[in-house]
Enzyme design. Sequence first.
Site, PDB file in Angstrom:
ATOM      1  CG  HIS A   4      86.127  17.135  29.416  1.00  7.20           C
ATOM      2  ND1 HIS A   4      86.044  16.185  30.356  1.00  7.20           N
ATOM      3  CD2 HIS A   4      85.551  16.789  28.278  1.00  7.20           C
ATOM      4  CE1 HIS A   4      84.864  15.310  29.894  1.00  7.20           C
ATOM      5  NE2 HIS A   4      84.826  15.569  28.703  1.00  7.20           N
ATOM      6  CB  CYS A  21      90.371  29.334  28.102  1.00  6.86           C
ATOM      7  SG  CYS A  21      88.798  30.269  28.767  1.00  6.86           S
ATOM      8  CB  CYS A  75      37.736  44.632  91.632  1.00  7.90           C
ATOM      9  SG  CYS A  75      38.214  45.325  90.069  1.00  7.90           S
TER      10      CYS A  75
END
Length: 525
Positions: free
Chosen positions: A155, A158, A309
Amino acid sequence: MDSDDYYMESGEEDLYSDGADDYNDGADHDDDKDDTGFLGDDDDDSSMISSPRSDINYVVLKEEDIRRKQESDIAQVSMILSVSKVEASVLLLHYHWNVGKVNDEWFADERRVRTSAGLEGGSVIVPYSKGGKVACGICFDYFCPIDIVPILCGHAFCSTCWTSYISIAINDGPGCLMQKCPEPSCPVAVGRDMVEKLASFEAKDKYDRYFLRSYVEESKKTKWCPSPGCEHAIEFSATGTGSSYDVSCLCSHSFCWNCTEDAHRPVDCDRVSQWIRKNSVEAENTKWILDNSKPCPKCKRPIEKNHGCMHMSCTPPCRHQFCWLCLGAWSEHGEGTGGPYTCNRYSKAKGQGLHDEAEMKREMAKHSLEKYTHYYERWAGNQMSRQKAIGDLQKFLSVDVMKLSDKQCIPETELGFITDAWLQIIECRRVLKWTYAYGYYLLESEQEKRQFFEYMQGEAESGLERLHKCVELESEVFQYPEDAPKQDFKGFRTKLTTLTSVTKSHFETLVKALENDLADVGFAR
């Protein structure tokens, strides 16, 4: 290196072994010393920890060592299989840098290996235009043959498209090492030669880093040092006679090669992993909230009681008022319940067994938190003491050793017994730190084992405290000769040497016992 030199800390090459062989770490340590034989000022942390041992089973690799070994493997495969070095690199990447597997698979079925590794593909006839130009398979423009770069499969693309394709792959990460041909479904590999020929300087440098790191990360016997910024690797040999995975890098970081956590001999990796998870800030914050708060009965947000408390008021927008003891609405606390500040609903409910399980869980959680706090404080305390001791040793080697030598009129080489004491303290603090993680996970039901462990731990810790106090406080006196005559310094030398030896003996016993998981507890009476 001789046995009286100073090595980096390692659980594997610790202070509790009598043997002392050469230390092959892939680098020469002689340059790290000054003329006195002590380590220079630039050495950091546990690089000053002396740990001679005869069963060293790892090697520290610098970048040049890794590259040399990598190129050696490539050359070996290239020579044996009669392939190019580029093809040898592709084969080694495919088989995770396992030279033996490459050779075995190649000689078993060369064609199959070539195909699977991407060294073989079908030939392609390149189409030419009428003008004799070649069409690029990516941009489809036509170029002169000199501007086209073919690959093994045939294959053609460029150079501009090739450069872009390779750069994108490199920027995507280490997967670029296994990059294939740009043609879809083509299995042929893109070799190093294409990168060298077409990639930019920055891309080539990044690819080279990936290529080098793959040699370590794909290996089963080599790992990178986990210290931030360190580029050294540790090659571990399973053939060593020691059972510890603790190793020391040239950057001074000591860690367990198996789990890559900080060096933790004699505690095993599983317990260390449990302890580190336990120390997770988020997990402990959540536990603290559960143990020290109660949910608002209306909006369920956790509320901490910060007054005396029992009348609680949730924050806006809820503003629900309730009783801290029974979590009932405060409006229900009237004369019928014994008065607004004398809630007896809790006692009635408890008598009926309604709150027994919840109260039991809360008490268990409280006990668990108290137990964890006990062990964590001592674990963290010894870590802090160890870091302080490392700093004190650095100060001694850089400043105090010269001052003491001048005041006592003796050469610096004769003050090594003080350095040995500091090194022993640093190593023992590390061991003692991890014994508290070990103790935390001892089962409550194993009373004999716990008592034996605490006895040995106490003896070791007592000896360490005496040694630490002696070297930390008494050594400073002798920097001022008018306060301490020379004969007292000889006595100090004898005392400190003895304490160092005794402390070493205690910790040697403790380390061996914990490595055997207190298997001899039945014979300890």
